[in-house]
Enzyme design. Structure first.
Site, PDB file in Angstrom:
ATOM      1  N   HIS A 129     -11.424  -6.444   7.388  1.00 27.20           N
ATOM      2  CA  HIS A 129     -12.063  -6.076   6.128  1.00 27.20           C
ATOM      3  C   HIS A 129     -13.276  -5.174   6.294  1.00 27.20           C
ATOM      4  O   HIS A 129     -13.815  -4.682   5.303  1.00 27.20           O
ATOM      5  CB  HIS A 129     -12.510  -7.342   5.374  1.00 27.20           C
ATOM      6  CG  HIS A 129     -11.413  -8.317   5.090  1.00 27.20           C
ATOM      7  ND1 HIS A 129     -11.024  -9.262   6.004  1.00 27.20           N
ATOM      8  CD2 HIS A 129     -10.615  -8.464   4.006  1.00 27.20           C
ATOM      9  CE1 HIS A 129     -10.027  -9.972   5.488  1.00 27.20           C
ATOM     10  NE2 HIS A 129      -9.757  -9.510   4.286  1.00 27.20           N
TER      11      HIS A 129
ATOM     12  N   GLU B 240       0.822  -1.208   0.000  1.00 31.05           N
ATOM     13  CA  GLU B 240       0.000   0.000   0.000  1.00 31.05           C
ATOM     14  C   GLU B 240       0.861   1.264   0.000  1.00 31.05           C
ATOM     15  O   GLU B 240       0.481   2.270  -0.595  1.00 31.05           O
ATOM     16  CB  GLU B 240      -0.937  -0.012   1.205  1.00 31.05           C
ATOM     17  CG  GLU B 240      -2.116  -0.974   1.060  1.00 31.05           C
ATOM     18  CD  GLU B 240      -1.733  -2.420   1.233  1.00 31.05           C
ATOM     19  OE1 GLU B 240      -2.464  -3.311   0.743  1.00 31.05           O
ATOM     20  OE2 GLU B 240      -0.686  -2.685   1.863  1.00 31.05           O
TER      21      GLU B 240
END
Length: 703
Positions: free
Chosen positions: A504, A436
């Site tokens: 998530h 990321e």
């Protein structure tokens, strides 16, 4: 005196330019100028408290100048660190600007907003210096993004002016331990990008020896078997060797042979900063470092070969005079007006940044409207709406490109980008390595280069490794005083779905809002997703576009496609249900639950107004306050945790500005302060339900 204005007789220039193309007179002048500025700061400006931070480049200077003089093309860019002023001087930064920045005066790198050594240089006549970041290693992935932008302009857009261009990143030996270094190294080598990693190895990271950063203290040796990377290694204090290695490394990269790493060993002749006394070094080590000072070596290399002693002395006087003139001019600059610090957090009308974003490249957004097309069409889910909007903007704007983990052939883990790579090609829609930091960092470099990157973070929780790049991108416009900006659209799915979990299902939008410079959109339905995404893709600020997992295919969120010209302004809420007894402020997946609770309350005679904020930065304070002043009650419902959630900000504003209009306390209904539970039964209990919302409505209306 600007470095660019120094003129010399043609004969002298001809004599001092060696067959390798190095202008040694220029090298000598810039190295001596750097020394004069360092000495001036250390002996005069710091004791006088005119400078608060100082990082000497002594020992690093000559090699940096040799490298900087090789960056002579408008499409080149470099990004360095605290000790990179010699490189900046070689690129053409005026010493007056350098000193004014060090003294935090108006018109410097940041206008006094940032540390004076944190530089930027939007150079219209040659290579630019990308905005430096304050965190160690944060410079690597944006530079990789610039290198990838070079490749994009050259191969996808067919712009021949980018042929042979390169990106250079400077870092110390300590920085090779950072996530950014390894992420950028992976990006550059797997994509064969025109990028040069220049490692200035002085043996220490502040006080920590380089052996703590990499085994054996030699990153070049450790990377000898790294595929796709050419290694150059040597002594950065030896003029002839440094010249040869810089020439070879830059030729390798410019020749399209892929990235290279150039490691030059140099001494750090002063402390990490002026406050650093170097007590962790022995006297013998300090003496050994001074024995490697490149300045005497440079003088010995030139005097008697390309310069006379008199010419060297003249150059030294010239450099000293330029430093003194720069000091007089810099001290004549004012401190920026204190209220000016409120400007340039976001783009402002009539004040376009000098560099970065598609607008600076002549982009003009097509005409748009917030009126839905009158044609009747099939209702589509939010996945299809987002995909169709991305597809359209990719079709009409060649600067738009999409990337992230699994967004290519797979089409994303939520299928949002399904088919887009097949249609638009792998040059514009492509997968990335699992980093990321690398995804957002490279987007920063691409954005500065004038593209509109659309990176995806697979799930909200996965954005944490990119926190530094997110912060740096958002603050770029402010901390460079509108010299640079990095507009992009970061797509971030998140929130609960059929179940939850701590990895998530997080929302935590407030963390993005707390990063200055980012706009944040949280659409609740397909129509709003189209309008907000299109505005973001055509805008001039970085945007977090939050895609709630529960809404991507929810029946409630389905709407007709509003048209290819449909765009919504940020900061404009929508009243989804009108009422007179209470105002509910909400967004995202809570909107349909609040509407249903409002309908339930209506059966009991309660008149409920529901406001979908749609964007949280900016948020529509005016609409909320107007509604609350009329209904005299306010309930805020959101999925994020209660403590320090965005609902607290809304509640504070309502209490501050509409307190006397209230007939009941301002109340928040949120998840408890826990991660999202996995089992559906646990999740349903934790997330605000229709029944809980309806109960709160009854409680407040009956207060």
């Amino acid at each position: 005196m600007s470095v660019e204005t120094i003129d010399q007789p043609t004969e002298t220039l001809r004599d001092t330019v060696t067959p390798g193309g190095t202008d040694w007179r220029r090298v000598a002048y810039l190295t001596l100028l750097s020394r004069a500025l360092d000495e001036m700061e250390e002996t005069r400006l710091i004791p006088a408290k005119k400078i608060m931070y100082q990082f000497s480049a002594r020992g690093h200077d000559m090699a940096q100048v040799l490298l900087g003089l090789k960056l002579d093309r408008p499409q080149d860019a470099a990004c360095g660190y605290y000790r990179s002023r010699p490189l900046l001087l070689a690129l053409g930064v005026d010493p007056e600007v350098a000193l004014a920045s060090a003294m935090a005066r108006e018109g410097g790198y940041s206008g006094g907003r940032d540390i004076g050594t944190v530089f930027n240089f939007p150079n219209r006549h040659g290579a630019s210096a990308l905005p430096m970041c304050g965190g160690v290693g944060a410079q690597y992935t944006p530079t990789a993004g610039w290198a990838q932008a070079i490749d994009y302009y050259r191969t996808v857009l067919g712009d021949a002016s980018y042929d042979g261009a390169m990106a250079v990143v400077l870092g110390g030996d300590a920085s090779v331990a950072s996530n950014g270094f390894w992420s950028a190294l992976t990006i550059a080598t797997t994509q064969k990008l025109p990028m040069l990693f220049y490692i200035e190895d002085n043996g220490f990271g502040i006080s920590v020896p380089s052996s703590f950063q990499t085994p054996g203290g030699d990153i070049a040796a450790n990377l000898a078997s790294w595929r796709g990377l050419e290694i150059f290694d040597g002594d950065g204090t030896d003029p002839a060797e440094a010249e040869r290695l810089v020439e070879a490394a830059t030729e390798h990269v410019r020749g399209g042979q892929g990235p290279a790493l150039l490691r030059l060993t140099v001494p750090r002749l002063q402390g990490h900063s002026f406050q650093d006394t170097q007590t962790y070094k022995s006297d013998a080590l300090v003496s050994a470092e001074w024995a490697r000072d490149p300045l005497p070596k440079l003088k010995a290399h030139l005097v008697g070969r390309v310069l006379s002693q008199g010419e060297w002395d003249a150059i030294e006087r010239e450099a000293g005079a330029a430093a003194e003139a720069a000091l007089v001019a810099a001290e004549g600059r004012d401190v920026a007006p204190v209220e000016s610090v409120l400007r340039n957090v976001f783009s402002e009308t009539g004040a376009l940044q000098e560099m970065g974003g598609q607008w600076t490249k002549g982009y003009v957004a097509p005409a748009a409207s917030d009126v839905v097309e009158a044609t009747v069409g099939q209702r589509i889910n939010m996945v299809t709406a987002i995909r169709r909007t991305l597809d359209h903007e990719l079709s009409i704007n060649p600067r738009v490109l999409l990337f992230g983990e699994d967004i290519g052939p797979k089409g994303g883990v939520h299928a949002v980008t399904l088919g887009l790579q097949d249609k638009h090609g792998s040059g514009r829609v492509f997968d990335t390595s699992l980093s990321e930091e690398g995804i957002i960092g490279r987007a920063v470099g691409m954005a500065i280069a004038g593209l509109m990157p659309v990176p995806e973070i697979q799930f909200r929780k996965y954005a944490e490794p990119a926190t530094e790049q997110i912060n740096d991108a958002g603050t770029m416009r402010w901390r460079t005083d509108n010299r640079f900006a990095a507009p992009m659209v970061v797509r971030v799915p998140g929130g609960f779905f059929k179940c939850g979990d701590p990895w998530h299902s997080q929302t935590n939008e407030v963390a993005f809002i707390h990063n200055p410079g980012w706009q944040v959109a949280v659409p609740s339905n397909a129509e709003d997703a189209v309008g907000l995404l299109r505005t973001a893709l055509r805008g001039n600020d970085p945007v977090i576009f939050f895609e709630h997992r529960a809404m991507l295919d929810a029946a409630w969120a389905r709407r007709q496609y509003p048209g290819d010209d449909y765009a919504l302004p940020f900061g404009k809420a929508r009243v989804t249900r009108e009422g007179d007894d209470i105002t509910i402020v909400t967004w995202g997946a809570m909107v349909p639950r609040c509407e249903e609770a409002g309908a339930t309350a209506a059966e009991g005679g309660r008149s409920v107004e529901v406001i979908d904020l749609r964007t949280l930065m900016p948020w529509d304070k005016a609409a909320v306050l107007a509604s609350v002043r009329r209904t005299r009650r306010c309930l805020i419902v959101h999925e994020d945790l209660q403590t320090a959630g965005f609902g607290a900000e809304i509640a504070a504003v309502v209490a501050d500005e509409a307190f006397i209009d209230l007939d009941a306390p301002v109340v928040r209904l949120t998840m408890p302060d826990i991660p999202s539970p996995h089992h559906p039964a646990l999740l349903d209990w934790a997330v605000p339900s229709v029944a809980k919302i309806a109960a709160k409505i009854d409680e407040l209306v009956g207060y």
